[in-house]
Scaffold this motif. Structure first.
Motif, PDB file in Angstrom:
ATOM      1  N   LYS A  25      50.357  33.258  54.052  1.00 43.11           N
ATOM      2  CA  LYS A  25      48.847  32.950  53.817  1.00 43.11           C
ATOM      3  C   LYS A  25      48.608  31.476  53.078  1.00 43.11           C
ATOM      4  N   GLU A 171      41.062  28.910  40.456  1.00 45.93           N
ATOM      5  CA  GLU A 171      41.601  30.276  41.028  1.00 45.93           C
ATOM      6  C   GLU A 171      41.371  31.156  39.972  1.00 45.93           C
ATOM      7  N   LYS A 175      38.520  34.166  40.966  1.00 47.23           N
ATOM      8  CA  LYS A 175      39.343  35.393  41.250  1.00 47.23           C
ATOM      9  C   LYS A 175      39.017  35.919  42.830  1.00 47.23           C
ATOM     10  N   ASP A 177      40.099  37.210  45.528  1.00 50.29           N
ATOM     11  CA  ASP A 177      40.422  38.343  45.864  1.00 50.29           C
ATOM     12  C   ASP A 177      39.620  39.466  45.502  1.00 50.29           C
ATOM     13  N   ASP A 178      39.541  39.638  44.023  1.00 53.77           N
ATOM     14  CA  ASP A 178      38.954  40.638  43.348  1.00 53.77           C
ATOM     15  C   ASP A 178      37.546  40.624  43.616  1.00 53.77           C
ATOM     16  N   ARG A 181      37.167  42.139  47.055  1.00 55.19           N
ATOM     17  CA  ARG A 181      37.331  43.644  46.836  1.00 55.19           C
ATOM     18  C   ARG A 181      36.137  44.476  46.511  1.00 55.19           C
ATOM     19  N   ALA A 187      41.139  40.500  51.402  1.00 51.79           N
ATOM     20  CA  ALA A 187      41.168  39.186  50.929  1.00 51.79           C
ATOM     21  C   ALA A 187      40.996  38.213  51.807  1.00 51.79           C
TER      22      ALA A 187
END
Ligand SMILES: C[S@@+](CC[C@H](N)C(=O)[O-])C[C@H]1O[C@@H](n2cnc3c(N)ncnc32)[C@H](O)[C@@H]1O
Length: 226
Positions: A25, A171, A175, A177-178, A181, A187
């Motif tokens: 990634k 980052e 957040k 990815d959070d 979700r 992600a």
């Protein structure tokens, strides 16, 4: 020529040698840039939080962009637009795009109804406050709520795209990815972003804020698929 997510194989191998410890990634991030112009050429694009509208204008003006299916929006009310934003709004309208003011990216249905788009873009989301909201960084809350709202306005197979400064500090603030979700997305894929590829894009600050881009040289584009 063989391509690795938009980069040639040779570039990807070069990056892999420079960054041997990176995951696939991360490798995609350092190796490839997201092709905003190609995406715009597919039509049905919503821009939110456009500030002075210069990013939307820069890409919408490229050849073969179906401008009548593009809606560029700003958070601010019409009377609060800067002269540059007003000027750019006029240019976008002349190109055939639609422009709307007073659009809250976290409550899209309030202003755009049930309209659905193939692509929804928010460049450098930023709120003027640093005060935590519900114990979270307010920029994380903004992006999580934006993603949740955008999800209801995506055509099947659509993408939501967000660019930010690429640094551990940012980052930690966003957040991503959070946020993904919470909004029901996987992600995001991460690409690199180079504002110099968009001449005419003049980054506008959030009111009373330092520019999100000033003093930074590394930027990332997060691509959320629905
Ligand atoms: C750092 S500026 C970036 C402006 C523009 N996207 C650019 O790249 O130059 C952050 C922008 O986020 C917008 N913004 C903040 N909260 C918002 C919300 N809830 N909905 C839409 N835009 C919002 C601000 O009005 C401001 O224009």
């Amino acid at each position: 020529m063989y391509e690795f997510r938009g980069a040639t194989l040779q570039e990807a191998v070069h990056q892999a040698l420079r960054y041997p410890a990176l995951s696939t990634k991360k490798l995609a991030k350092v190796a490839a840039k997201f092709d905003f112009t190609a995406r715009l050429r597919m039509g049905n694009v919503l821009f939110v939080g456009e500030g002075n509208l210069s990013f939307a204008l820069t890409i919408s003006g490229k050849p073969r962009v179906p401008t009548s299916s593009i809606l560029a929006t700003v958070y601010e009310a019409e009377e609060d637009l800067t002269d540059t934003a007003y000027d750019n709004a006029r240019k976008l309208l002349k190109l055939g795009c639609s422009v709307k003011t007073g659009v809250d990216a976290t409550r899209l249905s309030d202003t755009i109804g049930k309209r659905q788009f193939r692509t929804i873009i928010f460049q450098f989301p930023n709120v003027a406050s640093r005060d935590p909201r519900y114990g979270q960084n307010p920029n994380h809350v903004l992006v999580a709520r934006f993603l949740k709202s955008a999800r209801n306005h995506l055509k099947p197979g659509g993408l939501v795209i967000v660019s930010t400064v690429d640094s551990p500090f940012y980052e930690g603030a966003f957040k991503m990815d959070d946020a993904a979700r919470k909004a029901g997305f996987a992600a995001p894929d991460i690409y690199t972003f180079d504002p110099r590829e968009y001449p005419g894009y003049t980054h506008q600050n959030t009111a009373n804020e330092e520019s999100a881009a000033d003093g930074h040289t590394a930027f990332a584009t997060f691509v959320f698929s629905g």
